[in-house]
Scaffold this motif. Structure first.
Motif, PDB file in Angstrom:
ATOM      1  N   LEU A  85       0.810  -1.220  -0.080  1.00 43.07           N
ATOM      2  CA  LEU A  85      -0.021  -0.065  -0.038  1.00 43.07           C
ATOM      3  C   LEU A  85       1.015   1.091  -0.170  1.00 43.07           C
ATOM      4  O   LEU A  85       0.752   2.024  -0.385  1.00 43.07           O
ATOM      5  N   GLU A  86       2.255   1.010   1.136  1.00 48.97           N
ATOM      6  CA  GLU A  86       2.619   2.666   1.050  1.00 48.97           C
ATOM      7  C   GLU A  86       3.724   2.545  -0.278  1.00 48.97           C
ATOM      8  O   GLU A  86       3.846   4.103  -0.402  1.00 48.97           O
ATOM      9  N   VAL A  87       3.631   1.516  -1.302  1.00 47.76           N
ATOM     10  CA  VAL A  87       4.108   1.757  -2.617  1.00 47.76           C
ATOM     11  C   VAL A  87       3.629   2.088  -4.030  1.00 47.76           C
ATOM     12  O   VAL A  87       3.948   2.855  -4.510  1.00 47.76           O
ATOM     13  N   PHE A  88       2.181   1.727  -3.804  1.00 49.71           N
ATOM     14  CA  PHE A  88       1.355   1.959  -4.339  1.00 49.71           C
ATOM     15  C   PHE A  88       0.383   3.916  -3.994  1.00 49.71           C
ATOM     16  O   PHE A  88       0.657   4.513  -5.066  1.00 49.71           O
ATOM     17  N   HIS A  89       0.878   4.054  -2.852  1.00 46.26           N
ATOM     18  CA  HIS A  89       0.623   5.211  -2.265  1.00 46.26           C
ATOM     19  C   HIS A  89       1.903   6.384  -3.068  1.00 46.26           C
ATOM     20  O   HIS A  89       1.569   8.036  -3.483  1.00 46.26           O
ATOM     21  N   ALA A  90       3.236   5.545  -3.486  1.00 42.03           N
ATOM     22  CA  ALA A  90       4.336   6.694  -4.054  1.00 42.03           C
ATOM     23  C   ALA A  90       3.944   7.115  -5.733  1.00 42.03           C
ATOM     24  O   ALA A  90       3.678   7.797  -6.674  1.00 42.03           O
ATOM     25  N   PHE A  91       2.929   5.534  -6.049  1.00 41.11           N
ATOM     26  CA  PHE A  91       2.661   6.055  -7.837  1.00 41.11           C
ATOM     27  C   PHE A  91       1.350   6.977  -7.859  1.00 41.11           C
ATOM     28  O   PHE A  91       1.657   8.140  -8.609  1.00 41.11           O
ATOM     29  N   CYS A  92       0.535   6.740  -6.316  1.00 39.54           N
ATOM     30  CA  CYS A  92       0.001   8.322  -6.500  1.00 39.54           C
ATOM     31  C   CYS A  92       0.408   9.655  -6.624  1.00 39.54           C
ATOM     32  O   CYS A  92      -0.296  10.203  -7.164  1.00 39.54           O
ATOM     33  N   LEU A  93       1.453   9.822  -5.622  1.00 42.80           N
ATOM     34  CA  LEU A  93       2.079  11.265  -4.757  1.00 42.80           C
ATOM     35  C   LEU A  93       2.621  11.488  -6.270  1.00 42.80           C
ATOM     36  O   LEU A  93       2.632  12.394  -6.998  1.00 42.80           O
ATOM     37  N   ILE A  94       4.050  11.122  -6.747  1.00 47.57           N
ATOM     38  CA  ILE A  94       4.518  11.057  -8.119  1.00 47.57           C
ATOM     39  C   ILE A  94       3.135  11.012  -9.149  1.00 47.57           C
ATOM     40  O   ILE A  94       3.538  12.615  -9.774  1.00 47.57           O
ATOM     41  N   HIS A  95       2.151  10.662  -9.476  1.00 46.98           N
ATOM     42  CA  HIS A  95       1.168  11.398 -10.720  1.00 46.98           C
ATOM     43  C   HIS A  95       0.988  12.786 -10.507  1.00 46.98           C
ATOM     44  O   HIS A  95       0.447  13.950 -10.901  1.00 46.98           O
ATOM     45  N   ASP A  96       0.249  12.632  -9.213  1.00 44.69           N
ATOM     46  CA  ASP A  96       0.049  13.981  -8.127  1.00 44.69           C
ATOM     47  C   ASP A  96       0.385  14.743  -8.317  1.00 44.69           C
ATOM     48  O   ASP A  96      -0.407  16.540  -8.876  1.00 44.69           O
ATOM     49  N   ASP A  97       1.524  15.139  -7.993  1.00 45.45           N
ATOM     50  CA  ASP A  97       2.851  16.203  -7.840  1.00 45.45           C
ATOM     51  C   ASP A  97       2.590  16.486  -9.945  1.00 45.45           C
ATOM     52  O   ASP A  97       2.615  18.222 -10.074  1.00 45.45           O
ATOM     53  N   ILE A  98       2.812  15.860 -10.976  1.00 40.05           N
ATOM     54  CA  ILE A  98       2.551  16.244 -11.841  1.00 40.05           C
ATOM     55  C   ILE A  98       1.557  17.270 -11.698  1.00 40.05           C
ATOM     56  O   ILE A  98       1.800  17.833 -12.511  1.00 40.05           O
ATOM     57  N   MET A  99       0.596  16.902 -11.903  1.00 37.83           N
ATOM     58  CA  MET A  99      -0.822  17.608 -12.123  1.00 37.83           C
ATOM     59  C   MET A  99      -1.183  18.176 -12.015  1.00 37.83           C
ATOM     60  O   MET A  99      -1.570  19.167 -12.411  1.00 37.83           O
ATOM     61  N   ASP A 100      -0.057  18.585 -10.501  1.00 40.77           N
ATOM     62  CA  ASP A 100      -0.774  19.625  -9.489  1.00 40.77           C
ATOM     63  C   ASP A 100       0.639  21.175  -9.446  1.00 40.77           C
ATOM     64  O   ASP A 100       1.015  22.152  -9.751  1.00 40.77           O
ATOM     65  N   GLY A 101       1.396  20.506 -10.328  1.00 39.82           N
ATOM     66  CA  GLY A 101       2.925  21.071 -10.959  1.00 39.82           C
ATOM     67  C   GLY A 101       3.479  21.162  -9.550  1.00 39.82           C
ATOM     68  O   GLY A 101       4.291  22.234  -9.633  1.00 39.82           O
ATOM     69  N   SER A 102       3.845  20.389  -9.138  1.00 40.55           N
ATOM     70  CA  SER A 102       4.012  21.079  -7.476  1.00 40.55           C
ATOM     71  C   SER A 102       5.684  20.683  -7.754  1.00 40.55           C
ATOM     72  O   SER A 102       6.309  19.549  -7.779  1.00 40.55           O
ATOM     73  N   ASP A 103       6.244  21.406  -6.527  1.00 40.22           N
ATOM     74  CA  ASP A 103       7.689  21.418  -6.770  1.00 40.22           C
ATOM     75  C   ASP A 103       8.292  20.504  -6.030  1.00 40.22           C
ATOM     76  O   ASP A 103       9.797  20.671  -5.079  1.00 40.22           O
ATOM     77  N   LEU A 104       7.565  20.844  -4.522  1.00 38.31           N
ATOM     78  CA  LEU A 104       7.950  20.119  -3.272  1.00 38.31           C
ATOM     79  C   LEU A 104       7.734  18.888  -2.863  1.00 38.31           C
ATOM     80  O   LEU A 104       5.844  19.166  -3.131  1.00 38.31           O
ATOM     81  N   ARG A 105       7.669  17.704  -2.153  1.00 37.58           N
ATOM     82  CA  ARG A 105       7.102  17.244  -1.898  1.00 37.58           C
ATOM     83  C   ARG A 105       7.928  16.469   0.246  1.00 37.58           C
ATOM     84  O   ARG A 105       9.059  16.597  -0.690  1.00 37.58           O
ATOM     85  N   ARG A 106       6.928  16.684   0.631  1.00 38.87           N
ATOM     86  CA  ARG A 106       7.577  15.947   2.729  1.00 38.87           C
ATOM     87  C   ARG A 106       9.090  16.566   2.236  1.00 38.87           C
ATOM     88  O   ARG A 106       9.930  15.869   3.270  1.00 38.87           O
ATOM     89  N   GLY A 107       8.486  18.277   1.849  1.00 36.25           N
ATOM     90  CA  GLY A 107      10.459  19.468   2.534  1.00 36.25           C
ATOM     91  C   GLY A 107      11.353  18.870   0.978  1.00 36.25           C
ATOM     92  O   GLY A 107      12.447  19.105   1.438  1.00 36.25           O
ATOM     93  N   ARG A 108      10.755  18.084   0.150  1.00 34.08           N
ATOM     94  CA  ARG A 108      12.390  17.874  -0.735  1.00 34.08           C
ATOM     95  C   ARG A 108      11.492  18.190  -2.905  1.00 34.08           C
ATOM     96  O   ARG A 108      10.719  18.068  -2.876  1.00 34.08           O
ATOM     97  N   PRO A 109      12.351  18.186  -3.482  1.00 33.20           N
ATOM     98  CA  PRO A 109      12.025  17.935  -4.669  1.00 33.20           C
ATOM     99  C   PRO A 109      11.435  17.343  -4.995  1.00 33.20           C
ATOM    100  O   PRO A 109      11.188  15.380  -4.631  1.00 33.20           O
ATOM    101  N   THR A 110       9.837  16.901  -5.845  1.00 36.21           N
ATOM    102  CA  THR A 110       9.280  16.067  -6.610  1.00 36.21           C
ATOM    103  C   THR A 110       9.968  15.531  -7.647  1.00 36.21           C
ATOM    104  O   THR A 110      11.170  15.769  -8.225  1.00 36.21           O
ATOM    105  N   VAL A 111       9.831  14.166  -7.655  1.00 34.77           N
ATOM    106  CA  VAL A 111      10.132  12.988  -8.674  1.00 34.77           C
ATOM    107  C   VAL A 111      10.034  13.631  -9.678  1.00 34.77           C
ATOM    108  O   VAL A 111      11.942  13.943 -10.982  1.00 34.77           O
ATOM    109  N   HIS A 112       9.334  14.031 -10.629  1.00 28.70           N
ATOM    110  CA  HIS A 112       9.548  14.995 -11.394  1.00 28.70           C
ATOM    111  C   HIS A 112      10.599  16.027 -11.964  1.00 28.70           C
ATOM    112  O   HIS A 112      11.193  16.057 -13.018  1.00 28.70           O
ATOM    113  N   ARG A 113      10.416  17.232 -10.301  1.00 30.81           N
ATOM    114  CA  ARG A 113      10.778  18.031 -10.511  1.00 30.81           C
ATOM    115  C   ARG A 113      12.796  17.674 -10.534  1.00 30.81           C
ATOM    116  O   ARG A 113      13.981  18.259 -10.938  1.00 30.81           O
ATOM    117  N   VAL A 114      13.058  16.748  -9.802  1.00 31.76           N
ATOM    118  CA  VAL A 114      14.331  15.768  -9.333  1.00 31.76           C
ATOM    119  C   VAL A 114      15.020  15.238 -11.504  1.00 31.76           C
ATOM    120  O   VAL A 114      16.095  15.414 -11.203  1.00 31.76           O
TER     121      VAL A 114
END
Length: 359
Positions: A85-114
């Motif tokens: 479930l935690e690995v599936f959650h990572a899938f959701c967060l990575i895609h969510d950050d792309i859709m939202d255009g977010s630069d930070l997640r958990r205090g660090r650059p988002t995966v697409h930003r990195v």
């Protein structure tokens, strides 16, 4: 103690989180060396670090206690299911950050930003932003595949896994439904409270609490009565969790939440908080919300004015009351649920902590 842990995790749950992290570390470490290509190893390391760094682990923890509450014993099998479930959650967060255009997640650059920044530093051909987004989509899809692998290879027998898959698949479908509604409402503008609560239920409450509890319960042979109790408890807890998230998105300390407190304003998130403000706003307050909410140009001064409106209209107090009501409902259901006493205590502590978290 980590701020996020201090906000949500009691000591016993902290030990459980550590055991889940051990499973994740072992599984993800094995993936790093399945393919010898250096570039693939580098990008696998990026997603592995994202999964292991931070996160509340609330979904795997609830899955575990759903199992224990139905009489399931200690064992590595349920920890692998929980880790899935935690690995599936990572899938959701990575895609969510792309859709939202977010630069930070958990205090660090988002995966697409990195990945975009790495592409730019390497002076490779093509558009770095597009490369980062496309690569992150692939890594998100990979996480969904890894989650399925963890569940399938948990060691539990096939009939129980087949039954559990019905809840797992329903959870995934509901999440996609909620995510689409979230994007749709952003495109329409601020929403009414009813539509916002529908998004809360499908995007967060079911996916965060109800289905993880039921997944663990089904795997342990939970009775229909217990599964129904998990549903009522999980929906109340999950809704309270997201409503607290909405408040933290507007008023939280970025140093603690790990995300800018202005992002929800810029994206025009269709939160219950903003819906309450619109319903109660005077004409001048309504004009200010219409002018500032959902605009990429909003700055901290504008965000401060929006926060004043949220307070002055009573929207903040209304959402706090909704959180308290759902917390009381969750604890009331838990009191009479046919659940193992150890799980009842753990779930009660998690509920109380979730209602008052700061991250």
């Amino acid at each position: 103690m980590n701020a996020e842990r201090g906000a949500l995790v009691q000591p016993s749950t902290g030990r459980l989180r550590a055991r889940i992290d051990d499973v994740l570390t072992t599984f993800l470490g094995a993936q790093l060396y399945k393919i010898g290509d250096r570039e693939i190893h580098t990008v696998f390391t990026t997603v592995t670090e994202f999964i292991l760094h931070g996160g509340k682990r609330i979904r795997p923890v609830l899955c575990y206690w759903g199992w224990r509450g139905a009489g399931g014993g200690e064992g590595q099998e349920i920890l692998r299911v929980a880790a899935a479930l935690e690995v599936f959650h990572a899938f959701c967060l990575i895609h969510d950050d792309i859709m939202d255009g977010s630069d930070l997640r958990r205090g660090r650059p988002t995966v697409h930003r990195v990945l975009a920044d790495r592409h730019a530093r390497s002076r490779r051909r093509g558009n770095s932003e597009r490369f980062g987004a496309a690569s992150a989509i692939l890594l998100g899809d990979l996480c969904m595949t890894w989650a399925d692998e963890l569940l399938r290879t948990s060691g539990l027998d096939a009939p129980r896994l087949a039954t559990a898959h019905r809840h797992y698949n329903r959870m995934r479908s509901e999440l996609f439904y909620g995510q689409y509604l979230d994007m749709l409402e952003q495109s329409r503008g601020p929403s009414c409270a009813g539509r916002s609560m529908t998004i809360v239920r499908y995007k967060t409450a079911k996916y965060t609490a109800e289905r993880p509890l039921q997944l663990g319960g089904v795997l342990a042979g939970a009775s229909p009565a217990l599964l129904a109790a998990y549903s009522g408890f999980g929906l109340a807890l999950g809704e309270a969790f997201q409503l607290r998230d909405d408040l933290l998105g507007a008023f939280g300390d970025p140093a603690v939440t790990g995300k800018p407190s202005i992002d929800d304003f810029r994206q025009g998130k269709p939160t219950v908080l903003i819906a309450h403000a619109l319903r109660r706003a005077a004409p001048a307050q309504r004009r200010l919300i219409d002018a500032l909410y959902g605009t990429s140009q909003i700055d901290e001064a504008g965000a401060g004015r929006l926060r004043e409106v949220l307070r002055d209209t009573g929207a903040v107090a209304a959402v706090e009351a909704m959180i308290a009501e759902r917390g009381e409902r969750a604890l009331s259901i838990l009191t009479t649920a046919p659940v193992h006493p150890s799980a009842r205590q753990a779930l009660s502590e998690l509920t109380t902590a979730a209602l008052h978290r700061t991250a």
